[in-house]
Write an enzyme that holds these catalytic residues in place. Structure first.
Site, PDB file in Angstrom:
ATOM      1  N   HIS A  48       0.861  -1.188   0.000  1.00 44.23           N
ATOM      2  CA  HIS A  48       0.000   0.000   0.000  1.00 44.23           C
ATOM      3  C   HIS A  48       0.896   1.237   0.000  1.00 44.23           C
ATOM      4  CE1 HIS A  48       1.171  -0.374   4.221  1.00 44.23           C
ATOM      5  NE2 HIS A  48       0.982   0.939   4.284  1.00 44.23           N
ATOM      6  N   HIS A 130       5.244   6.428  -1.587  1.00 42.79           N
ATOM      7  CA  HIS A 130       6.050   5.230  -1.813  1.00 42.79           C
ATOM      8  C   HIS A 130       5.246   4.000  -1.403  1.00 42.79           C
ATOM      9  CE1 HIS A 130       6.595   5.788   2.496  1.00 42.79           C
ATOM     10  NE2 HIS A 130       6.944   4.507   2.547  1.00 42.79           N
TER      11      HIS A 130
END
Length: 180
Positions: A48, A130
């Protein structure tokens, strides 16, 4: 004030949560990164991109947290991961975008403002989108492998609870919040 009973805390964060196909495409990056950096690959089902990390909150505040998130009026966008990077301070190899769609920092800013209005505390740090791929990685200066672009169609964000067990962290999505 009485102390909270056991289990009255929830460790939570807001995130972009890819679908299975997007998550699997990103997991392909882990093998070549493991060859260079070693470490431990994140489970595919946990991949995620965190938007805002709150940490421990009282479970009694979860409804207020949901209400704060429902105030967000963010737009859908595409987020493409194109490069692998390494953070030495926490030994993480991660996927990063080379271009950040303007809707993404606006979403984070709106979310932070709503959380402040509702008196929530959260980690204050510069937002760097990220997706963590490896933990306990060790990298020197060898070139990180080139990666095939992976795009996520971001049509929602989610509230996630992180629960620890013997196998590590398990993430449970508590609620989905659509973007327009």
């Amino acid at each position: 004030m009485n102390p909270s009973p056991a289990g009255a805390q929830a460790r939570v964060f807001f995130a972009l949560w890819p679908n299975d196909e997007e998550r699997t495409a990103l997991a392909v990056w882990q093998v070549p990164l493991l060859n260079v950096c070693g470490g431990r690959a994140m489970r595919t089902d946990t991949l995620h991109s965190t938007l805002v990390f709150l940490g421990e909150i009282e479970r009694t505040r979860l409804e207020a947290l949901r209400l704060a998130a429902h105030e967000i009026d963010g737009a859908c966008f595409e987020l493409s991961f194109e490069v692998a990077r390494y953070w030495g301070h926490n030994h993480i190899a991660y996927a990063a975008p080379t271009h950040i769609p303007p809707e993404l920092p606006r979403l984070v800013q709106q979310l932070e403002q709503s959380l402040r209005r509702h008196h929530f505390r959260f980690e204050l740090r510069e937002f760097k989108p990220h997706a963590t791929l490896l933990r306990h990685a060790v990298w020197t200066d060898a070139p990180l492998p080139e990666m095939t672009r992976v795009s996520w169609q971001c049509k929602e964000f989610v509230l996630v609870e992180s629960q620890q067990n013997a196998q590590g962290a398990h993430y449970q999505v508590l609620e989905h919040f659509p973007l327009r």
